[in-house]
Design a protein around this motif. Structure first.
Motif, mmCIF file in Angstrom:
data_model
loop_
_atom_site.group_PDB
_atom_site.id
_atom_site.type_symbol
_atom_site.label_atom_id
_atom_site.label_comp_id
_atom_site.label_asym_id
_atom_site.label_seq_id
_atom_site.Cartn_x
_atom_site.Cartn_y
_atom_site.Cartn_z
ATOM 1 N N ALA A 107 -7.879 -8.336 -0.310
ATOM 2 C CA ALA A 107 -8.160 -9.724 -0.671
ATOM 3 C C ALA A 107 -7.657 -10.687 0.400
ATOM 4 N N ALA A 108 -6.474 -10.429 0.936
ATOM 5 C CA ALA A 108 -5.931 -11.284 1.992
ATOM 6 C C ALA A 108 -6.775 -11.181 3.261
ATOM 7 N N ALA A 109 -7.263 -9.997 3.559
ATOM 8 C CA ALA A 109 -8.098 -9.811 4.753
ATOM 9 C C ALA A 109 -9.431 -10.525 4.597
ATOM 10 N N THR A 110 -9.960 -10.547 3.390
ATOM 11 C CA THR A 110 -11.230 -11.225 3.146
ATOM 12 C C THR A 110 -11.102 -12.718 3.436
ATOM 13 N N ARG A 111 -9.959 -13.289 3.112
ATOM 14 C CA ARG A 111 -9.742 -14.709 3.380
ATOM 15 C C ARG A 111 -9.712 -14.994 4.880
ATOM 16 N N GLN A 112 -9.385 -13.979 5.694
ATOM 17 C CA GLN A 112 -9.348 -14.145 7.149
ATOM 18 C C GLN A 112 -10.594 -13.564 7.814
ATOM 19 N N ASN A 113 -11.587 -13.219 7.014
ATOM 20 C CA ASN A 113 -12.851 -12.651 7.511
ATOM 21 C C ASN A 113 -12.642 -11.376 8.324
ATOM 22 N N THR A 114 -11.744 -10.529 7.861
ATOM 23 C CA THR A 114 -11.524 -9.226 8.483
ATOM 24 C C THR A 114 -11.540 -8.155 7.404
ATOM 25 N N ARG A 115 -11.511 -6.911 7.835
ATOM 26 C CA ARG A 115 -11.422 -5.779 6.909
ATOM 27 C C ARG A 115 -10.176 -5.003 7.266
ATOM 28 N N VAL A 116 -9.475 -4.513 6.228
ATOM 29 C CA VAL A 116 -8.208 -3.821 6.470
ATOM 30 C C VAL A 116 -8.152 -2.561 5.627
ATOM 31 N N VAL A 117 -7.506 -1.543 6.182
ATOM 32 C CA VAL A 117 -7.251 -0.286 5.484
ATOM 33 C C VAL A 117 -5.746 -0.041 5.579
ATOM 34 N N VAL A 118 -5.126 0.280 4.441
ATOM 35 C CA VAL A 118 -3.683 0.533 4.413
ATOM 36 C C VAL A 118 -3.461 2.031 4.225
ATOM 37 N N GLU A 119 -2.716 2.621 5.141
ATOM 38 C CA GLU A 119 -2.330 4.033 5.028
ATOM 39 C C GLU A 119 -0.818 4.094 4.853
ATOM 40 N N ILE A 120 -0.389 4.873 3.873
ATOM 41 C CA ILE A 120 1.037 5.015 3.590
ATOM 42 C C ILE A 120 1.504 6.342 4.174
ATOM 43 N N ASP A 121 2.396 6.246 5.161
ATOM 44 C CA ASP A 121 2.892 7.440 5.856
ATOM 45 C C ASP A 121 4.322 7.717 5.468
ATOM 46 N N ASP B 252 -16.100 -1.199 14.125
ATOM 47 C CA ASP B 252 -16.629 -1.807 12.898
ATOM 48 C C ASP B 252 -15.873 -3.078 12.526
ATOM 49 N N GLY B 253 -14.752 -3.357 13.184
ATOM 50 C CA GLY B 253 -13.932 -4.509 12.857
ATOM 51 C C GLY B 253 -12.884 -4.221 11.800
ATOM 52 N N VAL B 254 -12.574 -2.948 11.573
ATOM 53 C CA VAL B 254 -11.596 -2.556 10.563
ATOM 54 C C VAL B 254 -10.224 -2.419 11.219
ATOM 55 N N VAL B 255 -9.226 -3.063 10.631
ATOM 56 C CA VAL B 255 -7.852 -2.976 11.107
ATOM 57 C C VAL B 255 -7.119 -1.991 10.202
ATOM 58 N N VAL B 256 -6.444 -1.003 10.797
ATOM 59 C CA VAL B 256 -5.691 -0.012 10.031
ATOM 60 C C VAL B 256 -4.211 -0.342 10.119
ATOM 61 N N CYS B 257 -3.575 -0.520 8.948
ATOM 62 C CA CYS B 257 -2.142 -0.785 8.865
ATOM 63 C C CYS B 257 -1.458 0.468 8.340
ATOM 64 N N HIS B 258 -0.449 0.946 9.053
ATOM 65 C CA HIS B 258 0.306 2.119 8.644
ATOM 66 C C HIS B 258 1.651 1.654 8.087
ATOM 67 N N LEU B 259 1.911 1.957 6.819
ATOM 68 C CA LEU B 259 3.151 1.585 6.164
ATOM 69 C C LEU B 259 4.082 2.788 6.169
ATOM 70 N N HIS B 260 5.282 2.597 6.716
ATOM 71 C CA HIS B 260 6.292 3.655 6.772
ATOM 72 C C HIS B 260 7.483 3.234 5.924
ATOM 73 N N VAL B 261 7.878 4.103 4.995
ATOM 74 C CA VAL B 261 9.063 3.848 4.168
ATOM 75 C C VAL B 261 9.939 5.087 4.210
ATOM 76 N N GLY B 262 11.150 4.972 3.685
ATOM 77 C CA GLY B 262 12.055 6.107 3.632
ATOM 78 C C GLY B 262 11.529 7.179 2.701
ATOM 79 N N GLU B 263 11.926 8.403 2.944
ATOM 80 C CA GLU B 263 11.455 9.548 2.154
ATOM 81 C C GLU B 263 11.764 9.373 0.668
ATOM 82 N N GLU B 264 12.942 8.853 0.349
ATOM 83 C CA GLU B 264 13.328 8.696 -1.049
ATOM 84 C C GLU B 264 12.574 7.553 -1.744
ATOM 85 N N ASP B 265 11.975 6.649 -0.978
ATOM 86 C CA ASP B 265 11.234 5.521 -1.550
ATOM 87 C C ASP B 265 9.733 5.734 -1.590
ATOM 88 N N MET B 266 9.267 6.881 -1.121
ATOM 89 C CA MET B 266 7.829 7.134 -1.067
ATOM 90 C C MET B 266 7.199 7.078 -2.462
#
Length: 77
Positions: free
Chosen positions: A63-77, A29-43
């Protein structure tokens, strides 16, 4: 996109050295998935009360992805 997400997350957490982002290849579909990893205490700092900060991060990234004509999904792990 990755640099933007890293800089946003590093501004929120106590230990910026534990922030990492992995980006998957675009799906059919053209969707880019970004996985964000942080420390347990900062979740909690990244998610926020009732997920408000997480929603704001996703909105900025979308909004930033729209400017680059892409779609993005952010997952926080």
């Amino acid at each position: 996109m990755k640099d933007l997400l890293v800089s946003i997350a590093q501004g929120l957490v106590n230990d910026p050295s534990q922030v990492s982002v992995t980006v998957d290849e675009p799906t059919d579909d053209g969707v880019v998935v970004c996985h964000l990893h942080v420390g347990e205490e900062d979740m909690g700092r990244v998610i926020g009360k009732q997920g408000r900060i997480a929603k704001a991060i996703r909105t900025v990234m979308r909004a930033a992805a729209t400017r680059q004509n892409t779609r993005v999904v952010v997952e926080i792990d």
